[in-house]
Design an enzyme around this catalytic site. Structure first.
Site, PDB file in Angstrom:
ATOM      1  N   ASN A 103     -15.669 -30.450 -17.264  1.00  0.00           N
ATOM      2  CA  ASN A 103     -15.779 -31.253 -18.480  1.00  0.00           C
ATOM      3  C   ASN A 103     -14.992 -32.541 -18.287  1.00  0.00           C
ATOM      4  OD1 ASN A 103     -17.316 -29.392 -20.181  1.00  0.00           O
ATOM      5  ND2 ASN A 103     -15.506 -28.096 -19.985  1.00  0.00           N
ATOM      6  N   CYS A 122      -2.663 -29.960 -12.435  1.00  0.00           N
ATOM      7  CA  CYS A 122      -3.951 -29.789 -11.745  1.00  0.00           C
ATOM      8  C   CYS A 122      -4.733 -31.091 -11.915  1.00  0.00           C
ATOM      9  CB  CYS A 122      -4.716 -28.604 -12.326  1.00  0.00           C
ATOM     10  SG  CYS A 122      -3.802 -27.060 -12.171  1.00  0.00           S
ATOM     11  N   GLU A 130      -3.467 -28.530 -29.321  1.00  0.00           N
ATOM     12  CA  GLU A 130      -4.770 -28.237 -29.902  1.00  0.00           C
ATOM     13  C   GLU A 130      -5.088 -26.746 -29.803  1.00  0.00           C
ATOM     14  OE1 GLU A 130      -6.799 -32.553 -29.131  1.00  0.00           O
ATOM     15  OE2 GLU A 130      -7.336 -30.970 -27.750  1.00  0.00           O
ATOM     16  N   CYS A 166       1.553 -29.851 -19.694  1.00  0.00           N
ATOM     17  CA  CYS A 166       1.678 -28.854 -18.636  1.00  0.00           C
ATOM     18  C   CYS A 166       2.274 -29.535 -17.423  1.00  0.00           C
ATOM     19  CB  CYS A 166       0.318 -28.251 -18.282  1.00  0.00           C
ATOM     20  SG  CYS A 166       0.425 -26.950 -17.031  1.00  0.00           S
ATOM     21  N   CYS A 212     -13.251 -26.702 -22.240  1.00  0.00           N
ATOM     22  CA  CYS A 212     -12.192 -26.393 -21.273  1.00  0.00           C
ATOM     23  C   CYS A 212     -11.716 -27.651 -20.581  1.00  0.00           C
ATOM     24  CB  CYS A 212     -12.713 -25.488 -20.165  1.00  0.00           C
ATOM     25  SG  CYS A 212     -13.340 -23.951 -20.726  1.00  0.00           S
ATOM     26  N   CYS A 271      -7.563 -31.653 -14.729  1.00  0.00           N
ATOM     27  CA  CYS A 271      -7.280 -31.148 -16.077  1.00  0.00           C
ATOM     28  C   CYS A 271      -6.615 -32.226 -16.925  1.00  0.00           C
ATOM     29  CB  CYS A 271      -6.385 -29.916 -15.983  1.00  0.00           C
ATOM     30  SG  CYS A 271      -5.745 -29.360 -17.569  1.00  0.00           S
ATOM     31  N   SER A 303      -7.208 -18.916 -12.400  1.00  0.00           N
ATOM     32  CA  SER A 303      -7.880 -20.168 -12.063  1.00  0.00           C
ATOM     33  C   SER A 303      -7.828 -20.383 -10.553  1.00  0.00           C
ATOM     34  CB  SER A 303      -7.171 -21.328 -12.777  1.00  0.00           C
ATOM     35  OG  SER A 303      -7.315 -21.163 -14.165  1.00  0.00           O
ATOM     36  N   LEU A 304      -8.904 -20.034  -9.903  1.00  0.00           N
ATOM     37  CA  LEU A 304      -8.920 -20.105  -8.440  1.00  0.00           C
ATOM     38  C   LEU A 304      -9.369 -21.488  -7.947  1.00  0.00           C
ATOM     39  CD1 LEU A 304      -8.180 -18.219  -6.140  1.00  0.00           C
ATOM     40  CD2 LEU A 304     -10.531 -17.396  -6.113  1.00  0.00           C
ATOM     41  N   HIS A 305     -10.565 -21.866  -8.289  1.00  0.00           N
ATOM     42  CA  HIS A 305     -11.100 -23.228  -8.077  1.00  0.00           C
ATOM     43  C   HIS A 305     -11.351 -23.663  -6.633  1.00  0.00           C
ATOM     44  CE1 HIS A 305     -10.475 -23.522 -12.308  1.00  0.00           C
ATOM     45  NE2 HIS A 305      -9.208 -23.801 -12.271  1.00  0.00           N
ATOM     46  N   SER A 323      -4.920 -16.713 -19.195  1.00  0.00           N
ATOM     47  CA  SER A 323      -5.452 -17.451 -18.052  1.00  0.00           C
ATOM     48  C   SER A 323      -4.286 -18.141 -17.362  1.00  0.00           C
ATOM     49  CB  SER A 323      -6.466 -18.494 -18.530  1.00  0.00           C
ATOM     50  OG  SER A 323      -6.884 -19.307 -17.447  1.00  0.00           O
ATOM     51  N   GLY A 373      -1.444 -26.016 -21.566  1.00  0.00           N
ATOM     52  CA  GLY A 373      -0.258 -25.401 -20.980  1.00  0.00           C
ATOM     53  C   GLY A 373      -0.538 -24.218 -20.084  1.00  0.00           C
ATOM     54  N   GLU A 374       0.482 -23.842 -19.333  1.00  0.00           N
ATOM     55  CA  GLU A 374       0.406 -22.678 -18.450  1.00  0.00           C
ATOM     56  C   GLU A 374       1.175 -21.547 -19.144  1.00  0.00           C
ATOM     57  OE1 GLU A 374      -0.980 -21.374 -15.653  1.00  0.00           O
ATOM     58  OE2 GLU A 374       0.319 -19.695 -16.126  1.00  0.00           O
ATOM     59  N   CYS A 404      -8.969 -20.145 -28.831  1.00  0.00           N
ATOM     60  CA  CYS A 404      -8.350 -20.633 -27.592  1.00  0.00           C
ATOM     61  C   CYS A 404      -6.998 -21.237 -27.984  1.00  0.00           C
ATOM     62  CB  CYS A 404      -9.289 -21.668 -26.973  1.00  0.00           C
ATOM     63  SG  CYS A 404      -8.659 -22.363 -25.454  1.00  0.00           S
TER      64      CYS A 404
HETATM   65  N1  SAH Z   1      -3.029 -23.155 -17.547  1.00  0.00           N
HETATM   66  C1  SAH Z   1      -3.966 -22.103 -17.558  1.00  0.00           C
HETATM   67  C2  SAH Z   1      -4.794 -22.016 -18.825  1.00  0.00           C
HETATM   68  C3  SAH Z   1      -5.312 -23.292 -19.441  1.00  0.00           C
HETATM   69  S1  SAH Z   1      -6.701 -24.073 -18.755  1.00  0.00           S
HETATM   70  C4  SAH Z   1      -4.861 -22.179 -16.349  1.00  0.00           C
HETATM   71  O1  SAH Z   1      -4.844 -23.178 -15.660  1.00  0.00           O
HETATM   72  O2  SAH Z   1      -5.542 -21.192 -16.075  1.00  0.00           O
HETATM   73  C5  SAH Z   1      -8.086 -22.972 -18.981  1.00  0.00           C
HETATM   74  C6  SAH Z   1      -9.158 -23.121 -17.882  1.00  0.00           C
HETATM   75  O3  SAH Z   1      -9.806 -24.420 -17.960  1.00  0.00           O
HETATM   76  C7  SAH Z   1      -8.558 -23.047 -16.492  1.00  0.00           C
HETATM   77  O4  SAH Z   1      -9.362 -22.269 -15.637  1.00  0.00           O
HETATM   78  C8  SAH Z   1      -8.583 -24.483 -16.058  1.00  0.00           C
HETATM   79  O5  SAH Z   1      -8.523 -24.631 -14.672  1.00  0.00           O
HETATM   80  C9  SAH Z   1      -9.868 -24.967 -16.663  1.00  0.00           C
HETATM   81  N2  SAH Z   1      -9.992 -26.426 -16.711  1.00  0.00           N
HETATM   82  C10 SAH Z   1      -8.997 -27.332 -16.726  1.00  0.00           C
HETATM   83  N3  SAH Z   1      -9.513 -28.576 -16.775  1.00  0.00           N
HETATM   84  C11 SAH Z   1     -10.848 -28.446 -16.800  1.00  0.00           C
HETATM   85  C12 SAH Z   1     -11.925 -29.384 -16.902  1.00  0.00           C
HETATM   86  N4  SAH Z   1     -11.711 -30.679 -16.995  1.00  0.00           N
HETATM   87  N5  SAH Z   1     -13.192 -28.897 -16.938  1.00  0.00           N
HETATM   88  C13 SAH Z   1     -13.415 -27.562 -16.884  1.00  0.00           C
HETATM   89  N6  SAH Z   1     -12.441 -26.641 -16.810  1.00  0.00           N
HETATM   90  C14 SAH Z   1     -11.179 -27.079 -16.760  1.00  0.00           C
HETATM   91 FE1  SF4 Z   2      -1.786 -26.728 -16.480  1.00  0.00          FE
HETATM   92 FE2  SF4 Z   2      -3.876 -25.045 -16.478  1.00  0.00          FE
HETATM   93 FE3  SF4 Z   2      -4.261 -27.687 -16.766  1.00  0.00          FE
HETATM   94 FE4  SF4 Z   2      -3.458 -26.703 -14.410  1.00  0.00          FE
HETATM   95  S1  SF4 Z   2      -5.426 -26.295 -15.462  1.00  0.00           S
HETATM   96  S2  SF4 Z   2      -2.611 -28.501 -15.426  1.00  0.00           S
HETATM   97  S3  SF4 Z   2      -2.122 -25.047 -15.055  1.00  0.00           S
HETATM   98  S4  SF4 Z   2      -3.201 -26.351 -18.185  1.00  0.00           S
END
Ligand code: SAH
Ligand code: SF4
Length: 379
Positions: free
Chosen positions: A310, A114, A90, A110, A353, A117, A233-235, A211, A179-180, A103
């Site tokens: 989300n 995570c 997408e 991926c 996101c 995600c 992406s620290l989290h 990212s 994807g990463e 985006c």
């Molecule tokens: N793989 C990369 C880029 C894609 S995700 C990464 O992880 O950074 C883009 C951003 O959306 C990242 O910060 C990711 O952690 C965040 N993200 C993933 N799932 C999410 C969700 N369900 N709600 C909000 N943000 C999310």
């Molecule tokens: Fe992959 Fe980014 Fe999703 Fe983590 S947040 S699973 S690195 S796409």
């Protein structure tokens, strides 16, 4: 057949050389393909007829196919793009006053898994090719231009500059789709090169953001090869929690990641790193964790971007309450860290996101742990 969308300028110069053509032909080709959006060599009028004929025999300009197209109430647009063999990724366009952000996806699924995600839950199939990555920018510009043309006023009613503006709908790219990006490094760098090239999209480095969840060695390589704006992406502020949310943390823990960010900064187009922090109710959103986060990032010039979680079916997480998000932000702001809360866009079409799911035929068999990936597919 060679797909010329797979080539950056260096590769095109080499390709033209092999065909006995001068390097400036590569520049002409780039412009026809990326600036004017042409796919037919016969239309590339300043190329010699013989060269055009030769190109027709061995090459194509083939963007990926659009499978479906959704528009959200807030104007956010999402396209599902075929990646062959039942796979699809997408891309999302976010229109804002004065700019349009695309985006872009970098992989089918991926592998980094995570836990919060949707893409991560689906497993991994393969890396996208350069043509499939840059093809998203190519396609979005064409599709949105076509829309703008429909809405254009008669010639006399608009300035030349206004028309130019209407022709370049994508002003910013964020590699935040599926994807990463750093796990598909060579293709990413080649596609970034095209985004930045004056003969292609001519975007400045600060308008292109990668990212990453924190692949440390690849971050160092990105700094050397193509230092665009960086979002990390620290989290979580500590390894125990981050190990759970972002499993790659077990390999590259927070301290190593932050050191890589500090190394990146001198090469970066901006003098700060953006840290993304998804707000998960009762998981990582307490004031105590905010205070810990302040201590962890205090030596890195940075901005914090809080992303309200989300949801997607079966995620098992909830979005933090608005009050909790504000309290978290206030702790950071009081410590002098610029903190923004990301506005949720397009969630009525699952374009926000972390909601991007596409269609991924998992090759890692991880999805079985969560049931079939049908549940997370695009509605
Ligand atoms: N793989 C990369 C880029 C894609 S995700 C990464 O992880 O950074 C883009 C951003 O959306 C990242 O910060 C990711 O952690 C965040 N993200 C993933 N799932 C999410 C969700 N369900 N709600 C909000 N943000 C999310
Ligand atoms: Fe992959 Fe980014 Fe999703 Fe983590 S947040 S699973 S690195 S796409």
């Amino acid at each position: 057949m060679i797909n010329l969308l797979d080539f950056n300028k260096t590769e095109l110069v080499r390709f033209c050389g092999e065909m006995g053509e001068k390097p400036f032909r590569a520049q002409q080709l780039l412009r026809w393909i990326h600036q004017f959006g042409k796919t037919e060599f016969t239309e590339m009028s300043d190329l010699a007829k013989v060269f055009r004929q030769k190109l027709t025999e061995c090459a194509v300009v083939q963007p990926p196919e659009i499978v479906s197209d959704y528009t959200a109430e807030d104007g956010t647009r999402k396209w599902l793009i075929s990646a062959g063999s039942g796979n699809a990724v997408e891309m999302v366009f976010i229109p804002e006053p004065g700019r349009g952000t695309l985006c872009v996806s970098s992989q089918v699924g991926c592998a980094l898994a995570c836990s919060f995600c949707s893409t991560g839950r689906q497993g991994f199939n393969r890396n996208l090719s350069v043509a499939e990555i840059i093809g998203q920018v190519w396609l979005a510009n064409r599709l949105l231009e076509a829309d703008n043309q429909d809405r254009l006023l008669p010639d006399t009613a608009q300035t030349q500059a206004g028309k130019q503006e209407a022709r370049r709908p994508v002003t910013n790219v964020v590699m935040m789709g599926m994807g990463e990006p750093l796990a598909n490094f060579e293709h990413l760098v080649m596609a970034l090169d095209l985004m930045l090239s004056d003969d292609a999209y001519g975007l400045s480095r600060r308008r292109v953001t990668v990212s990453t969840s924190g692949l440390v060695p690849a971050l160092d390589r990105l700094r050397e090869r193509c230092p665009v704006a960086l979002a990390v992406s620290l989290h979580a502020p500590n390894d125990a929690l981050r190990d759970v949310l972002v499993p790659i943390n077990k390999k590259y823990p927070i301290r190593e990641l932050l050191a890589a960010c500090e190394r990146y900064l001198p090469a970066a187009p901006r003098d700060f790193i953006t840290f993304e922090y998804v707000m998960l109710k009762s998981v990582n959103d307490s004031v105590v964790l905010a205070q810990e986060l302040v201590q962890v990032v205090k030596n890195v010039p940075c901005k914090l971007n809080l992303i309200p979680f989300n949801g997607f079916p079966g995620s098992g997480y909830e979005r933090s309450d608005t009050q909790a998000i504000h309290n978290f932000r206030d702790v950071l702001m009081q410590a002098g860290i610029v903190t923004t809360i990301r506005r949720t866009r397009g969630d009525d079409i699952a374009a926000a996101c972390g909601q991007l799911a596409g269609q991924v035929r998992d090759k890692t068999r991880r999805t079985s742990a969560y049931g079939t990936n049908q549940t997370a597919m695009v509605k």
